[in-house]
Write a protein that holds these residues in place. Structure first.
Motif, PDB file in Angstrom:
ATOM      1  N   ASP A  17       0.836  -1.206   0.000  1.00 47.38           N
ATOM      2  CA  ASP A  17       0.000   0.000   0.000  1.00 47.38           C
ATOM      3  C   ASP A  17       0.869   1.254   0.000  1.00 47.38           C
ATOM      4  N   GLU A  18       1.888   1.263   0.854  1.00 43.59           N
ATOM      5  CA  GLU A  18       2.788   2.430   0.932  1.00 43.59           C
ATOM      6  C   GLU A  18       3.512   2.635  -0.403  1.00 43.59           C
ATOM      7  N   ALA A  19       3.935   1.528  -1.028  1.00 45.48           N
ATOM      8  CA  ALA A  19       4.619   1.628  -2.326  1.00 45.48           C
ATOM      9  C   ALA A  19       3.672   2.211  -3.375  1.00 45.48           C
ATOM     10  N   CYS A  20       2.412   1.773  -3.352  1.00 44.70           N
ATOM     11  CA  CYS A  20       1.425   2.300  -4.313  1.00 44.70           C
ATOM     12  C   CYS A  20       1.197   3.795  -4.078  1.00 44.70           C
ATOM     13  N   ARG A  21       1.070   4.197  -2.796  1.00 49.04           N
ATOM     14  CA  ARG A  21       0.872   5.609  -2.491  1.00 49.04           C
ATOM     15  C   ARG A  21       2.087   6.430  -2.921  1.00 49.04           C
ATOM     16  N   SER A  22       3.251   5.886  -2.696  1.00 55.52           N
ATOM     17  CA  SER A  22       4.483   6.580  -3.077  1.00 55.52           C
ATOM     18  C   SER A  22       4.546   6.750  -4.598  1.00 55.52           C
ATOM     19  N   GLU A  23       4.197   5.684  -5.315  1.00 53.61           N
ATOM     20  CA  GLU A  23       4.190   5.769  -6.788  1.00 53.61           C
ATOM     21  C   GLU A  23       3.163   6.793  -7.253  1.00 53.61           C
ATOM     22  N   ARG A  24       2.017   6.851  -6.591  1.00 54.93           N
ATOM     23  CA  ARG A  24       0.977   7.815  -6.942  1.00 54.93           C
ATOM     24  C   ARG A  24       1.492   9.254  -6.732  1.00 54.93           C
ATOM     25  N   ARG A  25       2.198   9.490  -5.600  1.00 57.15           N
ATOM     26  CA  ARG A  25       2.749  10.824  -5.342  1.00 57.15           C
ATOM     27  C   ARG A  25       3.767  11.200  -6.427  1.00 57.15           C
ATOM     28  N   VAL A  26       4.617  10.231  -6.801  1.00 53.49           N
ATOM     29  CA  VAL A  26       5.617  10.487  -7.846  1.00 53.49           C
ATOM     30  C   VAL A  26       4.924  10.831  -9.158  1.00 53.49           C
ATOM     31  N   HIS A  27       3.880  10.066  -9.496  1.00 52.04           N
ATOM     32  CA  HIS A  27       3.152  10.328 -10.747  1.00 52.04           C
ATOM     33  C   HIS A  27       2.473  11.688 -10.704  1.00 52.04           C
ATOM     34  N   ASP A  28       1.831  11.996  -9.568  1.00 53.71           N
ATOM     35  CA  ASP A  28       1.166  13.299  -9.442  1.00 53.71           C
ATOM     36  C   ASP A  28       2.171  14.435  -9.597  1.00 53.71           C
ATOM     37  N   THR A  29       3.329  14.292  -8.968  1.00 51.31           N
ATOM     38  CA  THR A  29       4.379  15.318  -9.070  1.00 51.31           C
ATOM     39  C   THR A  29       4.852  15.443 -10.515  1.00 51.31           C
ATOM     40  N   THR A  30       5.063  14.313 -11.168  1.00 58.90           N
ATOM     41  CA  THR A  30       5.527  14.324 -12.568  1.00 58.90           C
ATOM     42  C   THR A  30       4.504  15.003 -13.465  1.00 58.90           C
ATOM     43  N   VAL A  31       3.237  14.667 -13.268  1.00 53.80           N
ATOM     44  CA  VAL A  31       2.172  15.264 -14.089  1.00 53.80           C
ATOM     45  C   VAL A  31       2.168  16.778 -13.893  1.00 53.80           C
ATOM     46  N   GLU A  32       2.259  17.231 -12.658  1.00 52.35           N
ATOM     47  CA  GLU A  32       2.239  18.668 -12.380  1.00 52.35           C
ATOM     48  C   GLU A  32       3.455  19.362 -12.994  1.00 52.35           C
ATOM     49  N   GLU A  33       4.621  18.730 -12.892  1.00 51.78           N
ATOM     50  CA  GLU A  33       5.833  19.333 -13.463  1.00 51.78           C
ATOM     51  C   GLU A  33       5.736  19.433 -14.981  1.00 51.78           C
TER      52      GLU A  33
END
Length: 161
Positions: A17-33
C-alpha cells in the motif's frame, strides 16, 4: 505460527500500500511538473511570437511612411516646377530619378514584406510546435494518471486480499 503468518501478510500488504501511495505521489508530481513546463514553454513562445509580430508591423509601417513621404515630395516638386520650360526638362529628369527610386523602394518593400510573411510562417510554425508539445505533455499526463489509477486499483486489490 498462524498469527505470525497473518502479521507478515499484513505487513506485506501495508508495504505494498505504501509503495502504491508513493508511486501515486511520484506520478502526481511528474504530471504537475510536465503541465507547468508546458505552460511556461507556451507562454514564452507566445511572447516571442508577439515580439516578432510587433517588429514586423513596425517595419511595414516604416516602409509605408517612407513611400508616402516620397510620393508627397514628388507631387510637391511637380506642382512647384510647373511653369518654366527649361525647368520642365530638369523636372522630368528628377521625376525619372524619383520614379526609379520609388521602384527601388517598392522592391525593398516587396523584400521586406516577403521577410514579414516568412516571419509570420515561422511564428505559426513555432506556435504549432508549441501546441504539439503541449498535446504531448497532456498525453504524458494522461498516461501518468492512468498509471496512478492502476496503482490505486492495485492497492484496492491488495486491501481486498
Amino acid at each position: 505460527a498462524e498469527a505470525d503468518a497473518e502479521t507478515r501478510v499484513e505487513r506485506a500488504l501495508a508495504e505494498r500500500d505504501e509503495a502504491c501511495r508513493s508511486e501515486r505521489r511520484v506520478h502526481d508530481t511528474t504530471v504537475e511538473e510536465v503541465r507547468r513546463a508546458a505552460s511556461e514553454s507556451m507562454a514564452q513562445l507566445e511572447g516571442e511570437v508577439l515580439k516578432e509580430r510587433a517588429k514586423r508591423d513596425a517595419a511595414v509601417r516604416e516602409v509605408q511612411r517612407l513611400a508616402d513621404e516620397r510620393v508627397r515630395r514628388v507631387e510637391e516638386e511637380l506642382r512647384n516646377e510647373k511653369h518654366a520650360t527649361a525647368e520642365k526638362e530638369a523636372r522630368a529628369a528628377r521625376e525619372r530619378e524619383a520614379l526609379r527610386l520609388l521602384v527601388e523602394e517598392a522592391s525593398k518593400l516587396k523584400d521586406t514584406l516577403l521577410k514579414v510573411h516568412a516571419a509570420r510562417r515561422e511564428d505559426e510554425q513555432r506556435a504549432s510546435r508549441a501546441e504539439e508539445r503541449a498535446s504531448r505533455a497532456e498525453e504524458c499526463a494522461s498516461r501518468a494518471e492512468e498509471r496512478a489509477s492502476r496503482a490505486e486499483e492495485c492497492a484496492s486489490r491488495a486491501e481486498e486480499r
